[in-house]
Motif scaffolding. Structure first.
Motif, short mmCIF file in Angstrom:
data_model
loop_
_atom_site.label_atom_id
_atom_site.label_comp_id
_atom_site.label_asym_id
_atom_site.label_seq_id
_atom_site.Cartn_x
_atom_site.Cartn_y
_atom_site.Cartn_z
N UNK A 312 9.32 12.50 -47.52
CA UNK A 312 9.15 13.61 -48.76
C UNK A 312 9.17 14.94 -48.01
N UNK A 313 8.68 15.44 -47.13
CA UNK A 313 8.72 16.77 -46.39
C UNK A 313 10.19 17.01 -45.96
N UNK A 314 10.76 15.87 -45.21
CA UNK A 314 12.06 15.93 -44.54
C UNK A 314 13.11 16.12 -45.53
N UNK A 315 12.80 15.57 -46.89
CA UNK A 315 13.83 15.95 -47.90
C UNK A 315 14.10 17.50 -47.83
N UNK A 316 12.99 18.30 -47.92
CA UNK A 316 13.16 19.60 -48.03
C UNK A 316 13.67 20.27 -49.35
N UNK A 317 13.10 19.83 -50.29
CA UNK A 317 13.72 20.05 -51.80
C UNK A 317 13.88 21.20 -52.16
N UNK A 318 13.24 22.29 -51.71
CA UNK A 318 13.45 23.68 -51.92
C UNK A 318 12.64 24.46 -50.97
N UNK A 319 13.22 25.77 -50.94
CA UNK A 319 12.61 26.88 -50.02
C UNK A 319 11.26 26.96 -49.64
N UNK A 320 10.61 26.47 -50.97
CA UNK A 320 9.17 26.70 -50.83
C UNK A 320 8.55 25.48 -49.91
N UNK A 321 9.16 24.49 -49.88
CA UNK A 321 8.75 23.40 -48.91
C UNK A 321 9.36 23.38 -47.49
N UNK A 322 10.47 24.01 -47.27
CA UNK A 322 11.08 24.29 -45.82
C UNK A 322 10.39 25.49 -45.13
N UNK A 323 10.13 26.66 -45.96
CA UNK A 323 9.76 27.75 -45.20
C UNK A 323 8.47 28.26 -45.78
N UNK A 324 7.79 28.55 -44.63
CA UNK A 324 6.62 29.25 -45.24
C UNK A 324 6.26 30.51 -44.23
N UNK A 325 6.58 31.63 -44.84
CA UNK A 325 6.62 33.00 -43.91
C UNK A 325 5.34 33.79 -44.26
N UNK A 326 4.78 34.40 -43.30
CA UNK A 326 3.57 35.00 -43.59
C UNK A 326 3.68 36.32 -43.12
N UNK A 327 4.45 37.22 -43.44
CA UNK A 327 4.58 38.54 -42.96
C UNK A 327 3.41 39.48 -42.69
N UNK A 328 2.62 39.31 -43.75
CA UNK A 328 1.32 40.11 -43.72
C UNK A 328 0.33 39.68 -42.68
N UNK A 329 0.18 38.33 -42.39
CA UNK A 329 -0.80 37.86 -41.36
C UNK A 329 -0.09 38.34 -39.96
N UNK A 330 1.21 38.12 -39.89
CA UNK A 330 1.76 38.50 -38.39
C UNK A 330 1.76 40.01 -38.42
N UNK A 331 1.80 40.87 -39.29
CA UNK A 331 1.73 42.13 -39.26
C UNK A 331 0.40 42.60 -38.58
N UNK A 332 -0.59 41.99 -39.17
CA UNK A 332 -2.03 42.23 -38.86
C UNK A 332 -2.24 41.96 -37.23
N UNK A 333 -1.51 41.02 -36.82
CA UNK A 333 -1.64 40.74 -35.44
C UNK A 333 -0.58 41.56 -34.53
N UNK A 334 -0.02 42.54 -35.07
CA UNK A 334 0.94 43.26 -34.25
C UNK A 334 0.18 44.17 -33.43
N UNK A 335 0.59 44.28 -32.21
CA UNK A 335 -0.14 45.44 -31.15
C UNK A 335 0.00 46.70 -32.05
N UNK A 336 -1.12 47.59 -31.98
CA UNK A 336 -1.21 48.76 -32.68
C UNK A 336 -1.02 48.72 -33.92
#
Lengths: 358, 240
Positions: A312-336
């Protein structure tokens, strides 16, 4: 070790070799002076020479003692001469011969398919899309005496500081995937940046966004909610390329498992593989057999009318299934806390926000 | 780990040799006739160069920082240097060394086409090739030194000015304060490079270089994939 690691999974059973990813990347990042032979994303036909020619057989990475094992630098002929077309004569002046390359091409980004002579008589091949693997232990980073290459602490993306790079090309020799290219116009080495300026704005990598086969999955490997975490760590159906090179790559592949050659009902792929297993082990290591067994098990389960979470996952029906981007999480981890200057935004159409914030 | 031990031994060796060199070999820099200007001296074949003595350069190989992967045939170039003192503290340097091949390194070219070539991008060619090169290094603080700066691009207390030439790229002035700190200054420098009959002749015009300033030299051979610290270099000389 970075705090987070973006990763990509590509399902090779779905790749049709259309090169849309290649062109998406080329138009976004490498359509400039000095970059003609530069394919941060390429799709090659395997078994074959690949791009640059025989990258997989010339060395790079680390040996068993963790020493760098540099390869020779591929000569320009192993990238092929990038040819031009006489557009001016043909298209603008309405004269001249039909549009033809200005030179007689002898090699190129997917030459194996262009000449169609690889593996003659054997009815098997698969497409192998390749980007920089954004390795956990990047040989390029270790080889650079200028420390021009760094692995971003917040998301594990490996980038080359164009201000510090002086074009020594130790990194190209060190990379076992030959995914770093030299630009004689800027005098620097350049490579896939995992579209970090897009990710920072919540838009997925250009190659993944454009893929008509929907075979690319993107997310943080360490995010239990991400599709890459599910495929690589939970279901264990995706493997890195050439794991024996010692760099711990972070691009993973669901190996191709074509049906058995003679199509006997109920036969296992492994009893009579269309793609010789040795070829698959060459690229994905011995673990590929176990992964194929696992995938076959999922297939049987689905054929028996049960639900397979993996398929079911490999079918990748839509972008919400295939991609999970977490810019806010990553930004918090950025140096400085985001003090690092961000790259200028890419040109082109406005970016769409995909996935969900953690 | 072997590489690191090799590096350590190499550096210890270097430092030892360097301290021995403090009393220092000396390079004569006789005054050129008053009529000779920097414009004249920059020409490697100018008659003024025949009036100054030639000193054979004792070259060394870089410590094994980058092994393996370095091409070395064991043949080191025969090199020599001449200095000429011009008016106003200007020092002209001419380096001469044997190199059977002219290596210009990777190039960027726009393909000449039947049509309007201006619409085409420039292409990277010969990306696996490296250029021949040469460099003269002097401390930022000119004049007599009790203690020479580090040979490895100077150091934090004693930064270095580099007068650098690379075949195909031309002349540029760089600055550094230790290994891997080399940076472009954007300042132009005068120099000229000529290759004939298996020899490079390269001149540099150095301004504000009084007597007793330390000076050292480096040579890169492109056909041996020299770049970075992979090169031949001299120890410090003192300008007489």
């Amino acid at each position: 070790m970075s705090k987070h690691q973006y990763a990509m999974v590509m399902d090779l059973n779905k790749c049709i070799g259309c090169q849309t990813c290649t062109m998406a990347c080329k138009k976004q990042w490498t359509d400039d002076d000095g970059m003609a032979s530069m394919y941060w994303n390429n799709v090659e036909t395997q078994p074959g020479d690949g791009y640059p020619r025989r990258w997989h057989a010339i060395g790079g990475g680390f040996d068993a003692q963790r020493h760098l094992r540099p390869s020779p630098l591929p000569p320009s002929e192993d990238y092929g001469e990038a040819f031009e077309y006489d557009y001016a004569q043909r298209l603008f002046l309405g004269k001249g011969k039909p549009v033809m390359p200005h030179a007689d091409p002898r090699f190129g980004p997917n030459w194996d398919e262009d000449v169609g002579a690889v593996n003659r008589g054997n009815p098997y091949y698969f497409y192998l899309p390749r980007i920089c693997n954004h390795c956990t232990h990047p040989a390029c980073l270790e080889a650079c005496p200028r420390k021009a290459i760094y692995k971003r602490e917040e998301d594990g993306i490996v980038v080359i500081d164009q201000e510090r790079c002086r074009g020594y090309r130790h990194c190209i020799k060190a990379c076992p995937y030959k995914k770093i290219y030299f630009n004689a116009v800027t005098g620097t080495s350049q490579k896939c940046i995992f579209c970090y300026p897009r990710l920072e704005r919540g838009a997925v990598n250009a190659c993944a966004a454009q893929c008509p086969g929907r075979l690319r999955f993107v997310g943080l490997l360490d995010d239990p909610e991400s599709p890459v975490h599910a495929l690589v760590l939970r279901h264990k159906v995706a493997l890195p390329l050439s794991p024996d090179m010692g760099t711990h790559p972070n691009v993973y592949y669901v190996p191709p498992f074509s049906p058995p050659k003679d199509g006997r009902p109920g036969a296992s792929v492994l009893d009579d593989p269309r793609l010789p297993l040795e070829q698959l082990k060459y690229f994905f290591g011995a673990g590929v057999v176990e992964v194929i067994e696992r995938l076959e098990g999922e297939l049987k389960r689905a054929q028996a009318g049960q639900k397979s979470e993996v398929l079911q996952l490999l079918i990748g029906r839509n972008a919400g299934v295939r991609f999970r981007l977490v810019p806010a999480t990553v930004r918090v981890a950025a140096p400085g806390d985001g003090a690092r200057p961000t790259a200028p935004g890419p040109g082109g159409p406005p970016l769409t926000i995909l996935g969900q914030e953690a | 780990m072997n590489n690191r031990i090799g590096l350590l031994l190499g550096l210890i060796g270097l430092l030892t040799v360097q301290s021995e060199a403090l009393a220092g070999p000396v390079l004569a820099a006789p005054a050129a006739p008053a009529s000779v200007t920097a414009k004249d001296a920059v020409e490697p074949a100018h008659a003024a160069w025949a009036t100054t003595p030639e000193t054979p350069l004792r070259l060394h190989r870089s410590p094994p920082l980058y092994a393996p992967g370095v091409r070395d045939d064991g043949v080191w170039p025969v090199a020599a240097v001449r200095l000429l003192r011009l008016a106003d503290g200007v020092l002209a340097v001419r380096l001469q060394w044997a190199d059977a091949t002219q290596d210009r390194g990777a190039t960027a070219a726009r393909y000449p086409d039947r049509g309007d070539a201006k619409i085409y991008k420039r292409h990277t060619e010969q990306a696996s090739r490296f250029a021949d090169g040469a460099c003269a290094m002097v401390p930022r603080r000119r004049g007599a030194h009790d203690r020479n700066p580090s040979l490895v691009m100077g150091d934090a207390q004693n930064p270095a000015d580099l007068f650098y030439w690379r075949a195909g790229l031309g002349f540029q002035r760089l600055r550094a304060a230790g290994r891997s700190t080399v940076a472009r200054t954007g300042q132009p420098i005068e120099g000229r490079a000529r290759w004939s009959e298996g020899r490079w002749n390269v001149t540099f015009i150095l301004r504000e270089v009084p007597a007793r300033t330390p000076i050292s030299f480096a040579i890169w051979d492109g056909s041996k994939e020299h770049r970075d610290g992979i090169k031949y270099f001299s120890l410090w000389y003192e300008i007489k």
